[in-house]
Every structure is written in structure tokens, then in C-alpha cells.
Design a protein around this motif. Structure first.
Motif, PDB file in Angstrom:
ATOM      1  N   UNK A  35      -1.869  -4.406   9.289  1.00 42.94           N
ATOM      2  CA  UNK A  35      -2.459  -3.178   8.768  1.00 42.94           C
ATOM      3  C   UNK A  35      -3.593  -2.681   9.661  1.00 42.94           C
ATOM      4  N   UNK A  36      -4.429  -3.607  10.190  1.00 40.68           N
ATOM      5  CA  UNK A  36      -5.513  -3.187  11.084  1.00 40.68           C
ATOM      6  C   UNK A  36      -4.963  -2.467  12.312  1.00 40.68           C
ATOM      7  N   UNK A  37      -3.837  -2.968  12.818  1.00 39.65           N
ATOM      8  CA  UNK A  37      -3.205  -2.336  13.978  1.00 39.65           C
ATOM      9  C   UNK A  37      -2.866  -0.880  13.669  1.00 39.65           C
ATOM     10  N   UNK A  38      -2.235  -0.643  12.514  1.00 36.44           N
ATOM     11  CA  UNK A  38      -1.875   0.722  12.135  1.00 36.44           C
ATOM     12  C   UNK A  38      -3.112   1.573  11.845  1.00 36.44           C
ATOM     13  N   UNK A  39      -4.102   0.988  11.172  1.00 38.70           N
ATOM     14  CA  UNK A  39      -5.324   1.737  10.856  1.00 38.70           C
ATOM     15  C   UNK A  39      -6.012   2.192  12.151  1.00 38.70           C
ATOM     16  N   UNK A  40      -6.013   1.343  13.172  1.00 41.08           N
ATOM     17  CA  UNK A  40      -6.605   1.707  14.452  1.00 41.08           C
ATOM     18  C   UNK A  40      -5.843   2.854  15.101  1.00 41.08           C
ATOM     19  N   UNK A  41      -4.524   2.767  15.098  1.00 39.16           N
ATOM     20  CA  UNK A  41      -3.715   3.828  15.687  1.00 39.16           C
ATOM     21  C   UNK A  41      -3.926   5.157  14.963  1.00 39.16           C
ATOM     22  N   UNK A  42      -3.995   5.120  13.623  1.00 33.64           N
ATOM     23  CA  UNK A  42      -4.212   6.340  12.848  1.00 33.64           C
ATOM     24  C   UNK A  42      -5.596   6.927  13.104  1.00 33.64           C
ATOM     25  N   UNK A  43      -6.590   6.055  13.268  1.00 35.77           N
ATOM     26  CA  UNK A  43      -7.945   6.539  13.562  1.00 35.77           C
ATOM     27  C   UNK A  43      -7.983   7.239  14.915  1.00 35.77           C
ATOM     28  N   UNK A  44      -7.352   6.645  15.932  1.00 38.00           N
ATOM     29  CA  UNK A  44      -7.312   7.256  17.253  1.00 38.00           C
ATOM     30  C   UNK A  44      -6.588   8.596  17.239  1.00 38.00           C
ATOM     31  N   UNK A 111     -11.911  -2.707  -9.771  1.00 33.33           N
ATOM     32  CA  UNK A 111     -12.870  -2.920  -8.683  1.00 33.33           C
ATOM     33  C   UNK A 111     -12.273  -2.455  -7.367  1.00 33.33           C
ATOM     34  N   UNK A 112     -13.128  -2.095  -6.416  1.00 35.23           N
ATOM     35  CA  UNK A 112     -12.657  -1.641  -5.115  1.00 35.23           C
ATOM     36  C   UNK A 112     -11.889  -2.734  -4.384  1.00 35.23           C
ATOM     37  N   UNK A 113     -12.309  -3.972  -4.566  1.00 33.62           N
ATOM     38  CA  UNK A 113     -11.624  -5.080  -3.909  1.00 33.62           C
ATOM     39  C   UNK A 113     -10.198  -5.219  -4.429  1.00 33.62           C
ATOM     40  N   UNK A 114     -10.032  -5.078  -5.745  1.00 32.18           N
ATOM     41  CA  UNK A 114      -8.698  -5.154  -6.331  1.00 32.18           C
ATOM     42  C   UNK A 114      -7.837  -3.977  -5.875  1.00 32.18           C
ATOM     43  N   UNK A 115      -8.442  -2.800  -5.768  1.00 32.96           N
ATOM     44  CA  UNK A 115      -7.702  -1.644  -5.280  1.00 32.96           C
ATOM     45  C   UNK A 115      -7.220  -1.871  -3.850  1.00 32.96           C
ATOM     46  N   UNK A 116      -8.095  -2.454  -3.021  1.00 29.33           N
ATOM     47  CA  UNK A 116      -7.695  -2.738  -1.642  1.00 29.33           C
ATOM     48  C   UNK A 116      -6.524  -3.705  -1.596  1.00 29.33           C
ATOM     49  N   UNK A 117      -6.563  -4.720  -2.451  1.00 37.21           N
ATOM     50  CA  UNK A 117      -5.461  -5.689  -2.496  1.00 37.21           C
ATOM     51  C   UNK A 117      -4.149  -4.994  -2.863  1.00 37.21           C
ATOM     52  N   UNK A 118      -4.199  -4.148  -3.891  1.00 36.69           N
ATOM     53  CA  UNK A 118      -2.988  -3.444  -4.313  1.00 36.69           C
ATOM     54  C   UNK A 118      -2.511  -2.473  -3.233  1.00 36.69           C
ATOM     55  N   UNK A 119      -3.458  -1.780  -2.580  1.00 43.80           N
ATOM     56  CA  UNK A 119      -3.070  -0.824  -1.540  1.00 43.80           C
ATOM     57  C   UNK A 119      -2.412  -1.534  -0.363  1.00 43.80           C
ATOM     58  N   UNK A 120      -2.952  -2.682   0.049  1.00 44.14           N
ATOM     59  CA  UNK A 120      -2.350  -3.434   1.149  1.00 44.14           C
ATOM     60  C   UNK A 120      -0.964  -3.934   0.758  1.00 44.14           C
ATOM     61  N   UNK A 140      -1.276  10.279   8.026  1.00 44.12           N
ATOM     62  CA  UNK A 140      -2.726  10.080   7.897  1.00 44.12           C
ATOM     63  C   UNK A 140      -3.144   9.727   6.477  1.00 44.12           C
ATOM     64  N   UNK A 141      -2.249   9.955   5.507  1.00 40.86           N
ATOM     65  CA  UNK A 141      -2.550   9.596   4.119  1.00 40.86           C
ATOM     66  C   UNK A 141      -2.540   8.081   3.896  1.00 40.86           C
ATOM     67  N   UNK A 142      -1.837   7.359   4.768  1.00 36.70           N
ATOM     68  CA  UNK A 142      -1.606   5.941   4.508  1.00 36.70           C
ATOM     69  C   UNK A 142      -2.645   5.043   5.185  1.00 36.70           C
ATOM     70  N   UNK A 143      -3.895   5.257   4.819  1.00 38.27           N
ATOM     71  CA  UNK A 143      -4.981   4.355   5.193  1.00 38.27           C
ATOM     72  C   UNK A 143      -5.632   3.862   3.911  1.00 38.27           C
ATOM     73  N   UNK A 144      -5.965   2.607   3.862  1.00 45.52           N
ATOM     74  CA  UNK A 144      -6.402   1.996   2.608  1.00 45.52           C
ATOM     75  C   UNK A 144      -7.584   2.730   1.999  1.00 45.52           C
ATOM     76  N   UNK A 220       3.210   0.336  -4.819  1.00 51.93           N
ATOM     77  CA  UNK A 220       1.958   0.188  -5.545  1.00 51.93           C
ATOM     78  C   UNK A 220       2.195   0.071  -7.052  1.00 51.93           C
ATOM     79  N   UNK A 221       3.069   0.920  -7.593  1.00 49.13           N
ATOM     80  CA  UNK A 221       3.358   0.855  -9.029  1.00 49.13           C
ATOM     81  C   UNK A 221       4.037  -0.459  -9.395  1.00 49.13           C
ATOM     82  N   UNK A 222       4.938  -0.918  -8.536  1.00 50.29           N
ATOM     83  CA  UNK A 222       5.596  -2.200  -8.803  1.00 50.29           C
ATOM     84  C   UNK A 222       4.592  -3.350  -8.750  1.00 50.29           C
TER      85      UNK A 222
END
Length: 481
Positions: A35-44, A111-120, A140-144, A220-222
Motif C-alpha cells: 500500500x505504501x508503494x501505491x500511496x507514494x505513486x499517487x502522491x507523486x 476510531x481512526x486506527x480501526x478505520x485505517x485497518x478496514x480501509x487497508x 486518486x480516491x483510493x488513498x487511506x 470494505x463492506x464485507x
């Protein structure tokens, strides 16, 4: 004395090698790194986005020329129908969890931590399910942080935007829905004189991009509902001969995801999606791009395929499914009464009962998007006909006494030691199914307050016997045929 002037050397300067991004980590073994790899590419790509630059047809790298217009037309048609099916399922789940459930409230309190877990988890599941994982580059929508934040493209807004496309919850979608983003629209713009092949390639790219988004929302719903997930096998409809011709016999995919797909790919019929060995599938003799398991599937698909077989120009209308299905029903399924709205769970029940192997079944329990358990009551017992009449009344108007009658009949024999009914289901399983479908609570108090179930009329009994007979006959006719 003035400073000495330095003139640039006329000697050629060595070129700096182009930046090579680090290899993408394997999503199965290093989900965080992947995910970090993709997040970096999307940021660039998008953090400093500017509305400038040439149209896509003026770019020096013409990726859109990799395939023929015939292939792109067929790819668009197949992917459009597949995306519409997926969107119907996600809208069904979103309605059930938001309108008839507590997902929005739960998400807000999470909690934000739980949201991050579900988003990942959702991003991982979406990448495994969608046919074009690489197209997350154009999402660009698909960043945590964006998914779990309060911006325009967060989870709740994306789900509500999808629901608004088909708010009935019947899984019936008249046309495909495409999420739009101004950065993406600008990056994929082309002039009115652009080649048809480019226009087709852009359309296919938008479909793949939306697969990434829709499958992520599905994941995410599943994950929120605790449903287990098993990565699916990549099914290939494109002949290897076409790939070799388009790419000069070379494998242009050098990332781990593409290698994984190529290693695990299976081939399937374009009509029935039956997975078979490549040698047993037949190619259409016209376009030589479409697989069929046999002549019967080819005949069934001809009404759609003839619009695209050998077509040398791009027409978005031709890519739409030729016969759009309406909401599912079965022989004897009642129309909806005025003022009553069926829940997504009830629409799923109706869809399961419409299947050919369910014509002799009375009800389905533990129904998920792709799983179910069905029951058959003793026949010709009177309870069978009472159940059918109650089922019809409940499906038409949501009659609470009718729902309670179905519940009583389905739980009429319980093993006191195990709490399991004669049909192998627990009372609680049956209760939850009816409660989810009719958005009610089934308790002793609610059953008393609902009033008595009016006995079936002779006309109702006669109609249900006839409907049942027609359903049974339809099964035998299909078997004989």
C-alpha cells in the motif's frame, strides 16, 4: 578586475539514468509495503496536479495502440456487463448496511486506527477482486487518509454516490455507473478528432479504474460485516495469440501482480463463464478473439456479439448489454403493493428463488451475496400451501402476520437438546433471516401485537398450487431439454 567568465563545456555530458521506482512489494506477504508503494505513486502523480499539458493523443507514448479496435470493443462490452453486475451487488450491500443497518453510525463512532485497518483490508480485497489492479494508479480516491477522512471522496460519500445511481436495491442497474474525478478527466481528455482506437482505450481504462473503486467499496463492506475473503483466480478471456501479436511475443508485465495473474490464469467461455482448458475452448471464426465452450453458448451470445464482431470503429452504445434484465422474480412472485419498499435482503431472496435449481424450494436462509441454504417443506402437507400463501402476502406488502406465520411453520419442530429445526437450521438463523428481509423484530410480544393471520382463501390456495406446479414443470422441461 571583473570575475572570470566560465563558459559551458561543449563536451557531451553523461545522461542521468531515469528514476526507476522500487519494485512493488507483494500484496499477499507485505500488505503495508504494497500500500505504501501505491500511496507514494499517487502522491507523486496527484499532490501537485496542474490543469495543463497536452491531450492524451499528443503524448509521445501511445499506450492505446497496443490492441486493435476489435479487441477493445469486445473488452469494453464484457467489462461493462461485469462492472454493472458488481455495482448491483455493492449497491445492494450498501443499502442494507446504511439505510437498513447501522454502518453510517458505526463508521462515525469508529476510531481512526480501526478505520485505517478496514480501509487497508478493503484496498487489498479490491485489488484481488478487480481485473485491473494496476489502474489504482489512476484512482486518486483510493488513498487511506482520503477514504477515512471527511473529504468529498471518503467512504461514505462514495457509497452514497453509488446508491443514488440505483436506490431501489433490486440489483437491477439500467446502465453502468462511472465515478468521476476532475484530475482523471483532465488527464484522459482527447480532442474531437482523436482516433476511435484512442477513444475505446480511454473507455476501457475508465471501466478498469471503476473496478478498482467499486471492488474496494465491496471489500470494505464485507470486511465490516466480518465476511471471510479468499482471493479469486484470474480468468482470461483474451486468446494468448492476440497478446503475442500485440506485444511481439513478449510479456510486457514485469510487476508481481501481472506475473501472479499470468501464473494463475484460467480460460473461460465468454457467455457462460465456464472455466475450461484452453484447448477445449473454441474461438469465434469471425473475430478470432472470443472463446466459447460450444455452439450453444455461441448462438445465445450472437445477438450481442454480432454488433461487435469485426467492428472497426468505436460506438459506446454497442458495448452496452443487448438485453438488460429487470428485477429478478419467479413464477408466482407477487407485484409490490403501493407504498411498500422491499429491502435488499428480500430482493436477494427473490433472486435466489428465481434460479432454476430453486423452483421446488420454499425459502433460502443464511443468504449472502453469493451463498445460501434452502429448505423444502413436506408435501403435500397443509403447511406447505399455508407457507406459500404467507410468503406471497409478505413479499407483496410486508404483512407482519404473514411473516410470523412463515416463521412459525419453518420452526414448527425443534430438537430441545440442540435447538435445531427439522430442516437443519437453528431457530435463530430463521429468525434473523426474516428480520433482515422485513426489517422487523420477531418476538413473542411482536407476534401477539401483530394480530392473527387470516386464513388463506380457496382462490389463494388454488393459485399457489398452480404456481408450484408450473415451477416444478419448468425444472423438468429444462432437464429434458
Amino acid at each position: 578586475m571583473p570575475p572570470r567568465t566560465h563558459y559551458p563545456s561543449h563536451k557531451p555530458q553523461p545522461r542521468r539514468p531515469a528514476r526507476r521506482p522500487p519494485p512493488r512489494p507483494d500484496r499477499h506477504t507485505d500488505r503495508q509495503g504494497w500500500n505504501r508503494w501505491f500511496e507514494t505513486e499517487l502522491a507523486l502523480k496527484y499532490d501537485s496536479f496542474k490543469y495543463s499539458g497536452p491531450c492524451i493523443e499528443d503524448l509521445p507514448t501511445a499506450q492505446w495502440k497496443c490492441h486493435t479496435i476489435q479487441y477493445q470493443n469486445l473488452e469494453i462490452a464484457g467489462r461493462t456487463e461485469q462492472l454493472m453486475t458488481t455495482e448491483g451487488k455493492v449497491i445492494d450491500l450498501a443499502l442494507e448496511n446504511i439505510r437498513f443497518g447501522t454502518f453510517e453510525k458505526d463508521w462515525s463512532a469508529m476510531s481512526m486506527e480501526r478505520k485505517r485497518e478496514l480501509a487497508l483490508e478493503a484496498l487489498y480485497r479490491g485489488s484481488c477482486a478487480c481485473p485491473g489492479d494496476n489502474f489504482r494508479h489512476f484512482c486518486p480516491e483510493l488513498r487511506i487518509e482520503g477514504l477515512i477522512g471527511d473529504g468529498e471522496y471518503n467512504v461514505m460519500n462514495l457509497l452514497k454516490r453509488l446508491i443514488a445511481h440505483s436506490p431501489s436495491g433490486s440489483r437491477y442497474i439500467k446502465d453502468v455507473f462511472l465515478f468521476e474525478h476532475p484530475y482523471v478527466s483532465h488527464g484522459y481528455r482527447y480532442s474531437s478528432t482523436a482516433p476511435d482506437l484512442l477513444k475505446a482505450w480511454v473507455r476501457a481504462s475508465m471501466l478498469y479504474r471503476n473496478f478498482c473503486i467499486v471492488d474496494t467499496l465491496h471489500g470494505l463492506l464485507d470486511a465490516y460485516n466480518g465476511r471471510p475473503f479468499i482471493p479469486t483466480t484470474f480468468v482470461k478471456h483474451q486468446p494468448k495469440e492476440h497478446h503475442d501479436k500485440a506485444h511481439g511475443g513478449k510479456n510486457c508485465c514485469d510487476n508481481s501482480h501481472c506475473k501472479e495473474m499470468n501464473a494463475n490464469k484460467k480460460y473461460a467461455c465468454s457467455k457462460c463463464s465456464k472455466i475450461m482448458e484452453r484447448s477445449k475452448l473454441k474461438l469465434c471464426s469471425g473475430c478470432k478473439l472470443t472463446f466459447y465452450c460450444g455452439g450453444e453458448c455461441q448462438k445465445k451470445d450472437w445477438a450481442q456479439h454480432k454488433k461487435l464482431c469485426g467492428k472497426q470503429d468505436f460506438d459506446p452504445e454497442c458495448a452496452l448489454p443487448h438485453s438488460l434484465k429487470g428485477p429478478a422474480d419467479f413464477i408466482g412472485c407477487p407485484p409490490v403493493s403501493a407504498g411498500y419498499t422491499r429491502t435488499p435482503a428480500l430482493w436477494r431472496q427473490i433472486e435466489y428463488l428465481s434460479k432454476p435449481d430453486s423452483q421446488e424450494r420454499l425459502y433460502h436462509f443464511d443468504t449472502g451475496p453469493d451463498t445460501t441454504r434452502s429448505i423444502v417443506l413436506p408435501f403435500p402437507a397443509g403447511a406447505h400451501e399455508f407457507f406459500l400463501v404467507a410468503r406471497r402476502r409478505a413479499m407483496a406488502s410486508g404483512s407482519i402476520p404473514a411473516v410470523h406465520m412463515m416463521f412459525n411453520i419453518a420452526t414448527n419442530s425443534v430438537d430441545p437438546a440442540t435447538g435445531i429445526t427439522w430442516n437443519g437450521l437453528s431457530v435463530e438463523q430463521i429468525r434473523k433471516q426474516f428480520e433482515r428481509e422485513y426489517h422487523i423484530k420477531i418476538t413473542e410480544e411482536t407476534m401477539r401485537a401483530a394480530g392473527p393471520f387470516e386464513l388463506p382463501t380457496q382462490r389463494e390456495l388454488k393459485e399457489e398450487r398452480e404456481f408450484y406446479q408450473r415451477r416444478v414443470e419448468s425444472v423438468h422441461m429444462k432437464v429434458q431439454g
